[in-house]
Design a protein around this motif. Structure first.
Motif, PDB file in Angstrom:
ATOM      1  N   ALA A  61       0.233  -0.798  -8.971  1.00 15.31           N
ATOM      2  CA  ALA A  61       0.385   0.346  -8.067  1.00 15.31           C
ATOM      3  C   ALA A  61      -0.918   0.678  -7.366  1.00 15.31           C
ATOM      4  CB  ALA A  61       0.907   1.558  -8.837  1.00 15.31           C
ATOM      5  N   ARG A  62      -2.017   0.667  -8.112  1.00 13.32           N
ATOM      6  CA  ARG A  62      -3.299   1.060  -7.527  1.00 13.32           C
ATOM      7  C   ARG A  62      -3.857  -0.010  -6.595  1.00 13.32           C
ATOM      8  NH1 ARG A  62      -4.855   5.845  -9.790  1.00 13.32           N
ATOM      9  NH2 ARG A  62      -3.531   6.438 -11.541  1.00 13.32           N
ATOM     10  N   ARG A  63      -3.634  -1.268  -6.905  1.00 18.28           N
ATOM     11  CA  ARG A  63      -4.065  -2.328  -5.998  1.00 18.28           C
ATOM     12  C   ARG A  63      -3.308  -2.251  -4.679  1.00 18.28           C
ATOM     13  NH1 ARG A  63      -9.013  -3.758  -7.608  1.00 18.28           N
ATOM     14  NH2 ARG A  63      -9.054  -4.665  -9.700  1.00 18.28           N
ATOM     15  N   VAL A  64      -2.007  -2.041  -4.774  1.00 18.19           N
ATOM     16  CA  VAL A  64      -1.198  -1.930  -3.555  1.00 18.19           C
ATOM     17  C   VAL A  64      -1.597  -0.685  -2.761  1.00 18.19           C
ATOM     18  CG1 VAL A  64       1.148  -1.573  -2.669  1.00 18.19           C
ATOM     19  CG2 VAL A  64       0.732  -3.248  -4.491  1.00 18.19           C
ATOM     20  N   ALA A  65      -1.830   0.429  -3.456  1.00 17.45           N
ATOM     21  CA  ALA A  65      -2.236   1.663  -2.786  1.00 17.45           C
ATOM     22  C   ALA A  65      -3.547   1.471  -2.034  1.00 17.45           C
ATOM     23  CB  ALA A  65      -2.370   2.796  -3.808  1.00 17.45           C
ATOM     24  N   GLU A  66      -4.499   0.788  -2.650  1.00 17.84           N
ATOM     25  CA  GLU A  66      -5.777   0.518  -1.987  1.00 17.84           C
ATOM     26  C   GLU A  66      -5.569  -0.241  -0.680  1.00 17.84           C
ATOM     27  OE1 GLU A  66      -7.929  -1.693  -4.905  1.00 17.84           O
ATOM     28  OE2 GLU A  66      -9.073   0.044  -5.570  1.00 17.84           O
ATOM     29  N   GLN A  67      -4.702  -1.250  -0.744  1.00 18.34           N
ATOM     30  CA  GLN A  67      -4.495  -2.087   0.436  1.00 18.34           C
ATOM     31  C   GLN A  67      -3.751  -1.336   1.539  1.00 18.34           C
ATOM     32  OE1 GLN A  67      -5.986  -4.906   0.619  1.00 18.34           O
ATOM     33  NE2 GLN A  67      -5.203  -5.632   2.583  1.00 18.34           N
ATOM     34  N   LEU A  68      -2.834  -0.459   1.164  1.00 25.75           N
ATOM     35  CA  LEU A  68      -2.113   0.327   2.167  1.00 25.75           C
ATOM     36  C   LEU A  68      -3.073   1.163   3.017  1.00 25.75           C
ATOM     37  CD1 LEU A  68       0.940   1.588   0.077  1.00 25.75           C
ATOM     38  CD2 LEU A  68       1.065   0.117   2.101  1.00 25.75           C
ATOM     39  N   THR A  69      -4.162   1.568   2.414  1.00 28.23           N
ATOM     40  CA  THR A  69      -5.103   2.420   3.145  1.00 28.23           C
ATOM     41  C   THR A  69      -5.824   1.686   4.266  1.00 28.23           C
ATOM     42  OG1 THR A  69      -6.991   1.950   1.701  1.00 28.23           O
ATOM     43  CG2 THR A  69      -5.523   3.750   1.045  1.00 28.23           C
ATOM     44  N   THR A  70      -5.760   0.357   4.275  1.00 26.90           N
ATOM     45  CA  THR A  70      -6.471  -0.401   5.301  1.00 26.90           C
ATOM     46  C   THR A  70      -5.732  -0.433   6.634  1.00 26.90           C
ATOM     47  OG1 THR A  70      -5.480  -2.533   4.685  1.00 26.90           O
ATOM     48  CG2 THR A  70      -7.488  -1.873   3.522  1.00 26.90           C
ATOM     49  N   PHE A  71      -4.447  -0.063   6.638  1.00 26.54           N
ATOM     50  CA  PHE A  71      -3.718  -0.102   7.914  1.00 26.54           C
ATOM     51  C   PHE A  71      -2.815   1.116   8.132  1.00 26.54           C
ATOM     52  CE2 PHE A  71      -1.270  -2.592   4.838  1.00 26.54           C
ATOM     53  CZ  PHE A  71       0.003  -2.085   4.955  1.00 26.54           C
ATOM     54  N   LEU A  72      -2.784   2.059   7.186  1.00 23.69           N
ATOM     55  CA  LEU A  72      -2.062   3.305   7.373  1.00 23.69           C
ATOM     56  C   LEU A  72      -3.044   4.467   7.252  1.00 23.69           C
ATOM     57  CD1 LEU A  72       1.117   2.668   5.174  1.00 23.69           C
ATOM     58  CD2 LEU A  72       0.901   2.372   7.647  1.00 23.69           C
ATOM     59  N   SER A  73      -2.682   5.605   7.802  1.00 26.69           N
ATOM     60  CA  SER A  73      -3.565   6.774   7.727  1.00 26.69           C
ATOM     61  C   SER A  73      -2.868   7.895   6.960  1.00 26.69           C
ATOM     62  CB  SER A  73      -3.913   7.269   9.137  1.00 26.69           C
ATOM     63  OG  SER A  73      -2.749   7.665   9.829  1.00 26.69           O
ATOM     64  N   GLY A  74      -3.643   8.719   6.310  1.00 29.27           N
ATOM     65  CA  GLY A  74      -3.086   9.834   5.546  1.00 29.27           C
ATOM     66  C   GLY A  74      -3.550   9.790   4.112  1.00 29.27           C
ATOM     67  N   GLY A  75      -2.630   9.809   3.147  1.00 28.95           N
ATOM     68  CA  GLY A  75      -2.995   9.767   1.733  1.00 28.95           C
ATOM     69  C   GLY A  75      -1.944   9.079   0.898  1.00 28.95           C
ATOM     70  N   VAL A  76      -2.377   8.419  -0.167  1.00 29.21           N
ATOM     71  CA  VAL A  76      -1.472   7.803  -1.142  1.00 29.21           C
ATOM     72  C   VAL A  76      -1.787   8.408  -2.506  1.00 29.21           C
ATOM     73  CG1 VAL A  76      -0.762   5.701  -2.323  1.00 29.21           C
ATOM     74  CG2 VAL A  76      -1.316   5.625   0.101  1.00 29.21           C
ATOM     75  N   VAL A  77      -0.781   8.853  -3.196  1.00 26.04           N
ATOM     76  CA  VAL A  77      -0.939   9.398  -4.541  1.00 26.04           C
ATOM     77  C   VAL A  77      -0.169   8.515  -5.511  1.00 26.04           C
ATOM     78  CG1 VAL A  77      -0.517  11.354  -6.056  1.00 26.04           C
ATOM     79  CG2 VAL A  77      -1.200  11.745  -3.691  1.00 26.04           C
ATOM     80  N   VAL A  78      -0.871   7.972  -6.503  1.00 33.33           N
ATOM     81  CA  VAL A  78      -0.220   7.228  -7.580  1.00 33.33           C
ATOM     82  C   VAL A  78       0.095   8.220  -8.691  1.00 33.33           C
ATOM     83  CG1 VAL A  78      -0.429   5.385  -9.286  1.00 33.33           C
ATOM     84  CG2 VAL A  78      -1.390   5.079  -6.992  1.00 33.33           C
ATOM     85  N   ASP A  79       1.377   8.408  -8.951  1.00 29.89           N
ATOM     86  CA  ASP A  79       1.858   9.426  -9.887  1.00 29.89           C
ATOM     87  C   ASP A  79       2.432   8.731 -11.122  1.00 29.89           C
ATOM     88  OD1 ASP A  79       2.835  11.665 -11.119  1.00 29.89           O
ATOM     89  OD2 ASP A  79       4.331  12.148  -9.589  1.00 29.89           O
ATOM     90  N   ASN A  80       1.664   8.691 -12.196  1.00 34.07           N
ATOM     91  CA  ASN A  80       2.102   8.009 -13.417  1.00 34.07           C
ATOM     92  C   ASN A  80       3.155   8.827 -14.149  1.00 34.07           C
ATOM     93  OD1 ASN A  80      -1.014   7.280 -13.034  1.00 34.07           O
ATOM     94  ND2 ASN A  80       0.024   5.546 -13.955  1.00 34.07           N
ATOM     95  N   LYS A  81       4.312   8.202 -14.387  1.00 31.02           N
ATOM     96  CA  LYS A  81       5.413   8.832 -15.112  1.00 31.02           C
ATOM     97  C   LYS A  81       5.895   7.885 -16.211  1.00 31.02           C
ATOM     98  CE  LYS A  81       6.028  12.597 -12.512  1.00 31.02           C
ATOM     99  NZ  LYS A  81       5.867  13.962 -13.052  1.00 31.02           N
ATOM    100  N   PRO A  82       5.055   7.649 -17.236  1.00 31.25           N
ATOM    101  CA  PRO A  82       5.436   6.696 -18.281  1.00 31.25           C
ATOM    102  C   PRO A  82       6.431   7.282 -19.267  1.00 31.25           C
ATOM    103  CG  PRO A  82       3.343   7.692 -18.829  1.00 31.25           C
ATOM    104  CD  PRO A  82       3.724   8.232 -17.474  1.00 31.25           C
ATOM    105  N   GLY A  83       7.030   6.385 -20.041  1.00 32.09           N
ATOM    106  CA  GLY A  83       7.891   6.826 -21.127  1.00 32.09           C
ATOM    107  C   GLY A  83       9.336   6.437 -20.961  1.00 32.09           C
ATOM    108  N   ALA A  84      10.029   6.353 -22.090  1.00 34.68           N
ATOM    109  CA  ALA A  84      11.462   6.039 -22.137  1.00 34.68           C
ATOM    110  C   ALA A  84      11.778   4.746 -21.408  1.00 34.68           C
ATOM    111  CB  ALA A  84      12.285   7.185 -21.560  1.00 34.68           C
TER     112      ALA A  84
END
Length: 339
Positions: A61-84
């Motif tokens: 998720a974080r690698r993909v989020a980093e790369q998205l920032t190179t061609f999109l503008s705004g913000g990316v939030v990685v929201d961890n929801k582990p469990g079950a």
């Protein structure tokens, strides 16, 4: 007959601390919030992640989020929801708006395995999950730690050791119904060994317990074992590919060690809420495919023992349909069922 044990000897605060420590050890180097723009245009793109900090889904998720920032503008939030075993993250996606502002990055098992494993799943994969793109693939591995003597050097050695030490015949996994769980269950079933399954909320806390000797063995994507194998803190005894891993070439496969049916690759994919329009899904798929094809993602995932793999929504849907048939048979064979 297997038993499932849920460790309760460390608190939520300790779990978070340990998970964060493993995230640092894995050198993710990615902030939770980065620059990118959600398709809704109303705020940051939210990537719900099915694993905790430092887990394989989190790394992807974080690698993909980093790369998205190179061609999109705004913000990316990685929201961890582990469990079950991913169900918490899927339910978070179900509650999210279907406007292109939220995606889920999770193991493929949420769509291929869990429909046959859980009597009450809480979601309908066909109705609640819109396939967007593949993201990554990884080979699984079995490792042993401090609880197992150094004389145990191969998988047959380990199986023989568990027969002589039945009270220590256990393995950990990142959740009931995950591919590591099913691989371990099938291994011990075929080896005719009575075993106990020790359940964790993700890979990082399980690694702590393995190296500390609280569990005998652990099955995870191989990338989480590599640096600890190199330092001698654990020993990887088998990998689940059809051929030996390029990252751990000295380690024999399950196939080479007498288990020809134990060939398994864990994969991770991106989904959107089931209500999302085809146009929005297609647009997101193009963005994700562009990000996944970036050199930083390819190289970053390779460092963690994974292959970056993108796809169209239809190709991902076809893969899910094909694998559902396989996993229906595996779940029936292992006899694992979760109420």
């Amino acid at each position: 007959m297997s038993n499932h044990y849920f460790p309760s000897h460390f608190s939520r605060r300790e779990f978070i601390r340990r998970s964060a420590a493993f995230a640092a050890l894995l050198s993710l180097g990615a902030p939770t919030a980065s620059r990118a723009q959600s398709q809704s245009g109303s705020g940051p793109l939210r990537i719900i992640c099915s694993g905790p900090a430092g887990s394989i889904p989190d790394i992807v998720a974080r690698r993909v989020a980093e790369q998205l920032t190179t061609f999109l503008s705004g913000g990316v939030v990685v929201d961890n929801k582990p469990g079950a075993a991913g169900q918490i993250s899927v339910n978070a996606l179900k509650q999210a708006p279907a406007d292109g502002s939220t995606v889920l990055l999770a193991q493929g098992a949420i769509a291929t395995v869990y429909p046959y494993l859980y009597a009450k799943l809480g979601y309908d994969p066909a109705a609640d999950l819109k396939p967007v793109s593949m993201a990554a693939e990884a080979t699984l591995a079995l490792a042993v730690g401090a609880a197992v003597p150094d004389t145990v050097k191969t998988l047959p050695d380990f199986i023989e050791w568990t027969r002589r030490n039945p009270k220590l015949a256990n393995f950990g996994s990142p959740g009931i119904g995950t591919l590591p769980h099913l691989l371990g269950a099938e291994l011990f079933r075929q080896a005719k060994v009575e075993w106990q399954h020790v359940v964790y909320a993700g890979g990082p806390p399980a690694l702590v317990e393995l190296m500390g000797g609280q569990i005998s063995s652990l099955i995870l994507p191989e990338g989480l074992f590599r640096q600890h194998q190199a330092t001698g803190k654990l020993r990887v005894l088998a990998t689940s590919g059809a051929v030996r891993s390029a990252y751990l070439p000295a380690v024999h496969t399950f196939v080479e060690q007498g288990y020809p049916e134990l060939v398994m690759r864990e994969w991770f994919a991106i989904f959107m809420p089931g209500r999302t329009s085809v146009e929005t899904v297609e647009k997101m798929s193009r963005s994700m495919s562009q990000a996944i094809a970036g050199a930083a993602v390819i190289d970053g995932l390779a460092e963690a023992g994974m292959a970056a793999v993108a796809s169209t929504p239809s190709a991902l849907a076809d893969r899910i349909a094909n694998e559902q048939k396989y996993w229906q048979r595996v779940v029936r064979t292992t006899g694992i069922k979760v109420e």
